[in-house]
Design an enzyme around this catalytic site. Sequence first.
Site, PDB file in Angstrom:
ATOM      1  N   LYS A 258       0.859  -1.192   0.000  1.00  0.00           N
ATOM      2  CA  LYS A 258       0.000   0.000   0.000  1.00  0.00           C
ATOM      3  C   LYS A 258       0.889   1.234   0.000  1.00  0.00           C
ATOM      4  O   LYS A 258       1.680   1.433   0.921  1.00  0.00           O
ATOM      5  CB  LYS A 258      -0.904  -0.003   1.240  1.00  0.00           C
ATOM      6  CG  LYS A 258      -1.615   1.340   1.515  1.00  0.00           C
ATOM      7  CD  LYS A 258      -2.508   1.297   2.752  1.00  0.00           C
ATOM      8  CE  LYS A 258      -3.023   2.693   3.122  1.00  0.00           C
ATOM      9  NZ  LYS A 258      -3.876   2.688   4.335  1.00  0.00           N
ATOM     10  N   LYS A 270      -9.955  13.038   8.164  1.00  0.00           N
ATOM     11  CA  LYS A 270      -9.475  12.665   9.490  1.00  0.00           C
ATOM     12  C   LYS A 270      -9.443  13.888  10.397  1.00  0.00           C
ATOM     13  O   LYS A 270      -9.330  15.012   9.914  1.00  0.00           O
ATOM     14  CB  LYS A 270      -8.040  12.117   9.381  1.00  0.00           C
ATOM     15  CG  LYS A 270      -7.916  10.729   8.788  1.00  0.00           C
ATOM     16  CD  LYS A 270      -6.456  10.292   8.762  1.00  0.00           C
ATOM     17  CE  LYS A 270      -6.301   8.909   8.145  1.00  0.00           C
ATOM     18  NZ  LYS A 270      -6.928   7.833   8.912  1.00  0.00           N
ATOM     19  N   ASP A 281       1.817   6.583   5.420  1.00  0.00           N
ATOM     20  CA  ASP A 281       0.798   5.633   4.957  1.00  0.00           C
ATOM     21  C   ASP A 281       1.198   4.904   3.670  1.00  0.00           C
ATOM     22  O   ASP A 281       0.431   4.126   3.118  1.00  0.00           O
ATOM     23  CB  ASP A 281      -0.538   6.359   4.778  1.00  0.00           C
ATOM     24  CG  ASP A 281      -1.730   5.428   4.999  1.00  0.00           C
ATOM     25  OD1 ASP A 281      -1.550   4.387   5.661  1.00  0.00           O
ATOM     26  OD2 ASP A 281      -2.819   5.742   4.498  1.00  0.00           O
ATOM     27  N   ASP A 340     -11.997   7.061   3.983  1.00  0.00           N
ATOM     28  CA  ASP A 340     -10.785   6.840   4.784  1.00  0.00           C
ATOM     29  C   ASP A 340     -10.372   5.365   4.818  1.00  0.00           C
ATOM     30  O   ASP A 340      -9.290   5.035   5.284  1.00  0.00           O
ATOM     31  CB  ASP A 340     -11.008   7.373   6.205  1.00  0.00           C
ATOM     32  CG  ASP A 340      -9.700   7.608   6.949  1.00  0.00           C
ATOM     33  OD1 ASP A 340      -8.632   7.560   6.296  1.00  0.00           O
ATOM     34  OD2 ASP A 340      -9.753   7.837   8.168  1.00  0.00           O
ATOM     35  N   GLU A 342      -9.264   3.601   2.456  1.00  0.00           N
ATOM     36  CA  GLU A 342      -8.799   3.664   1.066  1.00  0.00           C
ATOM     37  C   GLU A 342      -7.760   2.606   0.733  1.00  0.00           C
ATOM     38  O   GLU A 342      -7.639   2.184  -0.412  1.00  0.00           O
ATOM     39  CB  GLU A 342      -8.240   5.065   0.770  1.00  0.00           C
ATOM     40  CG  GLU A 342      -6.783   5.303   1.203  1.00  0.00           C
ATOM     41  CD  GLU A 342      -6.541   5.240   2.696  1.00  0.00           C
ATOM     42  OE1 GLU A 342      -7.526   5.360   3.466  1.00  0.00           O
ATOM     43  OE2 GLU A 342      -5.380   5.063   3.110  1.00  0.00           O
ATOM     44  N   ARG A 344      -7.467  -0.564   1.341  1.00  0.00           N
ATOM     45  CA  ARG A 344      -7.973  -1.845   0.802  1.00  0.00           C
ATOM     46  C   ARG A 344      -8.433  -1.698  -0.648  1.00  0.00           C
ATOM     47  O   ARG A 344      -8.379  -2.662  -1.405  1.00  0.00           O
ATOM     48  CB  ARG A 344      -9.092  -2.367   1.720  1.00  0.00           C
ATOM     49  CG  ARG A 344     -10.264  -1.451   1.852  1.00  0.00           C
ATOM     50  CD  ARG A 344     -11.095  -1.715   3.111  1.00  0.00           C
ATOM     51  NE  ARG A 344     -10.456  -1.217   4.327  1.00  0.00           N
ATOM     52  CZ  ARG A 344     -10.950  -1.380   5.563  1.00  0.00           C
ATOM     53  NH1 ARG A 344     -12.073  -2.051   5.739  1.00  0.00           N
ATOM     54  NH2 ARG A 344     -10.327  -0.890   6.606  1.00  0.00           N
TER      55      ARG A 344
END
Length: 493
Positions: A258, A270, A281, A340, A342, A344
């Site tokens: 990811k 968020k 992330d 949020d 996102e 997956r």
Amino acid sequence: MTEVTNFSFNDLDLDVIATAEGRVAFLVSPDAKLSRAARRINKLTKGAVQRIVESEKFENAKEAEVITISWPTGMAAEAVDLIKLEKRPSVDNARKAGAALAKLGGGASSELLLIVAGMNKHAEDVVMGVALRGYDFTDHKTLKPGSPSKNVSVMGGDVEVLEAASKSALAVAQGVFMTRDLVNEPANVLTTTEFAERIEGLQNLGVEVEILDEEQLAEIGMGALLSVGQGSVYPSKVAIMQWSGGEDGEAPLALVGKGVVFDTGGISIKPSGGMEDMTMDMGGAGVVTGVMKSLALRKAEANVVGLVGLVENMPSGDAYRPGDIVTSLKGDTIEVITTDAEGRLVLCDVMWYAQNRFNPICMIDLATLTGAVIIGLGHENAGVFSNNDELCNCFLKAAKAEGEGAWRMPLGAGYADAMKSKNADWKNAGGRAAGSCTAAEFLHQFVQEDMPWIHIDIAGVAELKTPSMLAPSGATGWGVMALDRMIRDMFEG
Ligand code: BES
Ligand code: MN
Ligand code: ZN
């Protein structure tokens, strides 16, 4: 990464010890038996070493503790460091000793003479500890803080064996550093475009790299991934790295990461407090990239493909919305409950593509996927999910050997039920309960029949607020060492 430690490997030379500047470090086992080098230092310092090993301080010292003699008479060094090491130290233990040295920093002009004679077998681990803890991310500091040991001369017995073993460890360290750099880098620097360019840099090492742009991704049909990035001015990309060091035609291991270069949450934005941490992330993609670098540097005899989905999750007039229904590459439709969740959506398309294109023998995905895994496991362990016990145990064993915390968590049809949507095939969020398990079960829907697969949720371990044994605060590079070892065990054993 600003500071890279240079290592050189040399035969034991008792004359060099007296004239070496900076720090001189050597290892002593708990029975206080001094190596030839240690006896030499003892003589130069008129018995100081002997007095230390006979002292209560030495007896009570924890293993991997450093005892320092400052400005010793009889030597040119600024400091002599004596490290108490277990008789048969674990990998972790020996690395800890090296890390303790790295933390002390270099002396004059950051020179360190590390004498491993008598402990040759553990030298590569000590060296690895020095290297890993010597890392510091100072790229964006105009005034560079005091650097750790810049030049380390490792002196020991059979220098060829010492050098070969250490070189392979240091190749892995370079992979860890690449991951740490990527994770530490802010999102205005590490855009999707910049990330792709850094990946292209691996071509110099013999990694085959392809970058798919938005047009190609649309053509392929990665509707889920593209929806996440559509609110960003930076284009979404998928990078494909192939390392073909194994047998010709042998199916590869696929690593999928990811790579959300920044996760604002999108329209489901968020809270502002702590949002700055979402520069990490892309941690899963960072690990995949770091592993590919390690494999290339040490010329691994294995076939491995790494695929990363690079997107930025932003709110904007073009952004995807809660309630949208998107179509994945597999063809399954997904209702967006929250923008949020996102990660997956990115992974499901890249995973499907990886399986279709490479038909791998197994697939491992890594992602900073859920906050829930931090609630469950804290920062000690990554959450590990798998449909295959043998593969999973192989990974857990490798992680344990590398001192990287990993804990298996359950999959199950009940968790998949939570991801079913009224108007689409799936929804992207399943409520508060078991958030990491429902996320993993969502990904499971995009794993083809009989494909051995591991999902690793690294949200809690990719970055730490406090220094750890082998890293300063910030990115850890968690997983690079475990995956490299697993690849060695699986393909190169
Ligand atoms: N990137 C986050 C997960 C995360 C949280 C990583 C904290 C590192 C530290 C992920 O995209 C996310 O927002 N997940 C949501 C999912 C939820 C909305 C179903 C979460 O965990 O809250
Ligand atoms: Mn998110
Ligand atoms: Zn995210």
